[in-house]
Scaffold this motif. Structure first.
Motif, PDB file in Angstrom:
ATOM      1  N   LEU A 181      38.730  81.068  28.932  1.00  0.00           N
ATOM      2  CA  LEU A 181      38.921  80.448  30.233  1.00  0.00           C
ATOM      3  C   LEU A 181      38.060  78.880  30.041  1.00  0.00           C
ATOM      4  CD1 LEU A 181      38.162  83.294  32.646  1.00  0.00           C
ATOM      5  CD2 LEU A 181      40.278  82.364  31.848  1.00  0.00           C
ATOM      6  N   GLU A 182      38.672  77.956  30.624  1.00  0.00           N
ATOM      7  CA  GLU A 182      38.131  76.844  30.615  1.00  0.00           C
ATOM      8  C   GLU A 182      38.114  76.031  31.993  1.00  0.00           C
ATOM      9  OE1 GLU A 182      38.582  72.919  27.573  1.00  0.00           O
ATOM     10  OE2 GLU A 182      40.288  74.157  27.965  1.00  0.00           O
ATOM     11  N   TRP A 183      37.014  75.470  32.533  1.00  0.00           N
ATOM     12  CA  TRP A 183      37.113  75.049  33.871  1.00  0.00           C
ATOM     13  C   TRP A 183      37.514  73.542  33.708  1.00  0.00           C
ATOM     14  CZ3 TRP A 183      33.938  70.977  36.005  1.00  0.00           C
ATOM     15  CH2 TRP A 183      33.962  70.992  37.504  1.00  0.00           C
ATOM     16  N   MET A 184      38.301  73.195  34.527  1.00  0.00           N
ATOM     17  CA  MET A 184      39.053  71.635  34.422  1.00  0.00           C
ATOM     18  C   MET A 184      38.324  70.887  35.327  1.00  0.00           C
ATOM     19  SD  MET A 184      42.889  72.455  33.742  1.00  0.00           S
ATOM     20  CE  MET A 184      43.260  70.875  33.545  1.00  0.00           C
ATOM     21  N   GLY A 185      38.230  71.360  36.394  1.00  0.00           N
ATOM     22  CA  GLY A 185      37.484  70.647  37.608  1.00  0.00           C
ATOM     23  C   GLY A 185      37.666  71.213  38.962  1.00  0.00           C
ATOM     24  N   GLY A 186      37.057  70.724  39.964  1.00  0.00           N
ATOM     25  CA  GLY A 186      37.233  71.419  41.502  1.00  0.00           C
ATOM     26  C   GLY A 186      36.861  70.666  42.404  1.00  0.00           C
ATOM     27  N   ILE A 187      37.062  71.053  43.681  1.00  0.00           N
ATOM     28  CA  ILE A 187      36.518  70.222  44.823  1.00  0.00           C
ATOM     29  C   ILE A 187      34.943  70.659  44.881  1.00  0.00           C
ATOM     30  CG2 ILE A 187      36.636  69.945  47.132  1.00  0.00           C
ATOM     31  CD1 ILE A 187      38.976  68.583  45.651  1.00  0.00           C
ATOM     32  N   ILE A 188      34.089  69.768  44.881  1.00  0.00           N
ATOM     33  CA  ILE A 188      32.756  70.418  45.148  1.00  0.00           C
ATOM     34  C   ILE A 188      31.975  70.172  46.511  1.00  0.00           C
ATOM     35  CG2 ILE A 188      30.381  70.263  43.961  1.00  0.00           C
ATOM     36  CD1 ILE A 188      32.525  71.394  42.064  1.00  0.00           C
ATOM     37  N   ILE A 238      29.258  69.772  47.932  1.00  0.00           N
ATOM     38  CA  ILE A 238      28.162  69.175  47.951  1.00  0.00           C
ATOM     39  C   ILE A 238      28.367  67.717  47.723  1.00  0.00           C
ATOM     40  CG2 ILE A 238      26.453  71.188  47.686  1.00  0.00           C
ATOM     41  CD1 ILE A 238      26.226  69.678  44.778  1.00  0.00           C
ATOM     42  N   PHE A 239      29.608  67.473  47.046  1.00  0.00           N
ATOM     43  CA  PHE A 239      29.960  66.241  46.738  1.00  0.00           C
ATOM     44  C   PHE A 239      30.857  65.539  47.776  1.00  0.00           C
ATOM     45  CE2 PHE A 239      27.275  66.192  43.600  1.00  0.00           C
ATOM     46  CZ  PHE A 239      27.503  66.544  42.396  1.00  0.00           C
ATOM     47  N   GLY A 240      31.679  66.526  48.333  1.00  0.00           N
ATOM     48  CA  GLY A 240      32.886  66.345  49.263  1.00  0.00           C
ATOM     49  C   GLY A 240      33.871  65.670  48.456  1.00  0.00           C
ATOM     50  N   THR A 241      33.922  65.753  47.065  1.00  0.00           N
ATOM     51  CA  THR A 241      35.141  65.043  46.398  1.00  0.00           C
ATOM     52  C   THR A 241      35.354  66.066  45.309  1.00  0.00           C
ATOM     53  OG1 THR A 241      33.700  63.744  44.784  1.00  0.00           O
ATOM     54  CG2 THR A 241      34.619  62.953  46.982  1.00  0.00           C
ATOM     55  N   ALA A 242      36.406  65.682  44.306  1.00  0.00           N
ATOM     56  CA  ALA A 242      36.697  66.358  43.213  1.00  0.00           C
ATOM     57  C   ALA A 242      35.675  65.938  42.007  1.00  0.00           C
ATOM     58  CB  ALA A 242      38.244  66.141  42.541  1.00  0.00           C
ATOM     59  N   ASN A 243      35.430  66.968  41.280  1.00  0.00           N
ATOM     60  CA  ASN A 243      34.635  66.855  40.098  1.00  0.00           C
ATOM     61  C   ASN A 243      35.233  67.293  38.717  1.00  0.00           C
ATOM     62  OD1 ASN A 243      32.143  65.800  38.935  1.00  0.00           O
ATOM     63  ND2 ASN A 243      31.196  67.841  38.727  1.00  0.00           N
ATOM     64  N   TYR A 244      35.435  66.689  37.667  1.00  0.00           N
ATOM     65  CA  TYR A 244      36.167  66.940  36.494  1.00  0.00           C
ATOM     66  C   TYR A 244      35.373  67.276  35.457  1.00  0.00           C
ATOM     67  CZ  TYR A 244      39.659  65.016  39.761  1.00  0.00           C
ATOM     68  OH  TYR A 244      40.288  64.586  40.814  1.00  0.00           O
ATOM     69  N   ALA A 245      35.937  68.231  34.586  1.00  0.00           N
ATOM     70  CA  ALA A 245      35.233  68.403  33.218  1.00  0.00           C
ATOM     71  C   ALA A 245      35.304  67.210  32.426  1.00  0.00           C
ATOM     72  CB  ALA A 245      35.806  69.831  32.627  1.00  0.00           C
ATOM     73  N   GLN A 246      34.296  67.020  31.708  1.00  0.00           N
ATOM     74  CA  GLN A 246      34.156  65.669  30.885  1.00  0.00           C
ATOM     75  C   GLN A 246      35.372  65.675  30.092  1.00  0.00           C
ATOM     76  OE1 GLN A 246      30.379  66.164  29.362  1.00  0.00           O
ATOM     77  NE2 GLN A 246      29.436  65.621  31.235  1.00  0.00           N
ATOM     78  N   LYS A 247      35.797  66.999  29.523  1.00  0.00           N
ATOM     79  CA  LYS A 247      36.754  66.738  28.566  1.00  0.00           C
ATOM     80  C   LYS A 247      38.279  66.301  29.243  1.00  0.00           C
ATOM     81  CE  LYS A 247      39.739  70.149  26.033  1.00  0.00           C
ATOM     82  NZ  LYS A 247      39.891  71.574  25.593  1.00  0.00           N
ATOM     83  N   THR A 268      43.629  64.982  37.795  1.00  0.00           N
ATOM     84  CA  THR A 268      43.236  64.662  39.493  1.00  0.00           C
ATOM     85  C   THR A 268      43.826  65.882  40.167  1.00  0.00           C
ATOM     86  OG1 THR A 268      44.194  62.187  38.666  1.00  0.00           O
ATOM     87  CG2 THR A 268      43.875  63.064  41.113  1.00  0.00           C
ATOM     88  N   ILE A 269      42.712  66.159  40.912  1.00  0.00           N
ATOM     89  CA  ILE A 269      42.830  67.299  41.820  1.00  0.00           C
ATOM     90  C   ILE A 269      42.898  66.954  43.459  1.00  0.00           C
ATOM     91  CG2 ILE A 269      41.625  69.586  42.719  1.00  0.00           C
ATOM     92  CD1 ILE A 269      40.523  69.891  40.024  1.00  0.00           C
ATOM     93  N   THR A 270      43.860  67.373  44.087  1.00  0.00           N
ATOM     94  CA  THR A 270      44.005  66.840  45.409  1.00  0.00           C
ATOM     95  C   THR A 270      44.333  67.956  46.347  1.00  0.00           C
ATOM     96  OG1 THR A 270      46.360  66.477  45.006  1.00  0.00           O
ATOM     97  CG2 THR A 270      44.717  64.446  44.829  1.00  0.00           C
ATOM     98  N   THR A 271      44.082  67.907  47.687  1.00  0.00           N
ATOM     99  CA  THR A 271      44.371  68.863  48.613  1.00  0.00           C
ATOM    100  C   THR A 271      45.049  68.227  49.816  1.00  0.00           C
ATOM    101  OG1 THR A 271      42.362  68.663  49.630  1.00  0.00           O
ATOM    102  CG2 THR A 271      42.295  70.336  48.000  1.00  0.00           C
ATOM    103  N   ASP A 272      46.023  69.049  50.409  1.00  0.00           N
ATOM    104  CA  ASP A 272      46.824  68.702  51.637  1.00  0.00           C
ATOM    105  C   ASP A 272      46.316  69.627  52.854  1.00  0.00           C
ATOM    106  OD1 ASP A 272      50.169  67.982  52.236  1.00  0.00           O
ATOM    107  OD2 ASP A 272      48.603  68.369  53.432  1.00  0.00           O
TER     108      ASP A 272
END
Lengths: 118, 109
Positions: free
Chosen positions: A45-52, A54-63, A69-73
Motif C-alpha cells: 500500500l502506498e499513500w498518495m495524499g489526502g485532505i488533512i 488541520i491544514f484544511g487543504t490537500a496534502n500530497y506524498a512527495q513522490k 490533485t485531490i478535490t472534493t465536491d
C-alpha cells in the motif's frame, strides 16, 4: 454506516491523465478527510495524499507532488483524485480511504483498477 | 522520509501465535495502526492507536508499540487469518505524510 463507492476500472494511455471518483454516503461529507492509497500489482500500500483537516487543504506524498490533485465536491459528497502524465508504473488499484473516528483509515472504497498501457 | 520496515513473511501453525513487527525510528512516539488485506479485497483496520480494536475484530488481535518497534500479535491463529498485514503511521515531521509499512504475508501452515 458510511459507505465509499468508487468509479469503475479504466484503461489509459501513457502520458494521459486519470480521474477516479469516490462517492460517500451515510454521513456529513464536509467533515471527511479522504485520502487516496494505491497498490501496484503484487506490491504494498502506498499513500498518495489526502485532505488533512488541520491544514484544511490537500496534502500530497512527495513522490506524487506536481502530478496528483485531490478535490472534493460537497454538493455530491464525492472526492476525486486526478493523476497526470501517466506511465506504466502507475498501473495499480486505487483506493479512497476515510479516517472518520481518528487518524486511522476505518472506511475504504472498493478500489478502482487503472491500467496504463499503449 | 519516514520508513516502516516489516518482515516479508511470517508462517505460523493453526492455534499458535503470530507476531508481526513494524520497525521505524522512534515509532513508539507515534500512533500505529494495522490493516489486514486478503486477496482481491480492500484493507480492513484490525488495530488502531497502537493497541485498540475496532468493533467486530476478535480479541485474538492485539498490538503494542515501544521504542523503535511496533508489534501486531495474532493469538490462536486460524486459517482465516492468512492475509497481508500493513502497519501505518502519520509522519508529522515531514509535512504530515501518511506512511505504510512494507507489508507482511502471514501464512497459516
Amino acid at each position: 454506516q458510511v459507505q465509499l463507492v468508487q468509479s469503475g476500472a479504466e484503461v489509459k494511455k501513457p502520458g494521459s491523465s486519470m480521474k477516479v471518483s469516490c462517492k460517500a454516503s451515510g454521513g456529513t461529507f464536509s467533515s471527511y478527510a479522504i485520502s487516496w492509497v494505491r497498490q501496484a500489482p503484487g506490491q504494498g500500500l502506498e499513500w498518495m495524499g489526502g485532505i488533512i483537516p488541520i491544514f484544511g487543504t490537500a496534502n500530497y506524498a512527495q513522490k506524487f507532488q506536481g502530478r496528483v490533485t485531490i478535490t472534493t465536491d460537497e454538493s455530491t459528497s464525492t472526492a476525486y483524485m486526478e493523476l497526470s502524465s501517466l506511465r506504466s508504473e502507475d498501473t495499480a488499484v486505487y483506493y479512497c480511504a476515510l479516517p472518520l473516528r481518528g487518524s486511522f483509515f476505518d472506511y475504504w472504497g472498493q478500489g478502482t483498477l487503472v491500467t496504463v498501457s499503449s | 522520509s519516514y520508513v516502516l520496515t516489516q518482515p516479508p513473511s511470517v508462517s505460523v501453525a493453526p492455534g499458535q501465535t503470530a507476531r508481526i513487527t513494524c520497525g521505524g525510528n522512534n515509532i513508539g512516539s507515534k500512533s500505529v495502526h494495522w490493516y489486514q488485506q486478503k486477496p482481491g479485497q480492500a484493507p480492513v483496520l484490525v488495530v488502531y492507536d497502537d493497541s485498540d480494536r475496532p468493533s467486530g475484530i476478535p480479541e485474538r488481535f492485539s498490538g503494542s508499540n515501544s521504542g523503535n518497534t511496533a508489534t501486531l500479535t495474532i493469538s490462536r491463529v486460524e486459517a482465516g487469518d492468512e492475509a497481508d498485514y500493513y502497519c501505518q503511521v502519520w509522519d508529522s515531521s515531514s509535512d504530515h505524510q501518511g506512511v505504510f509499512g512494507t507489508g507482511t504475508k502471514v501464512t497459516v501452515l
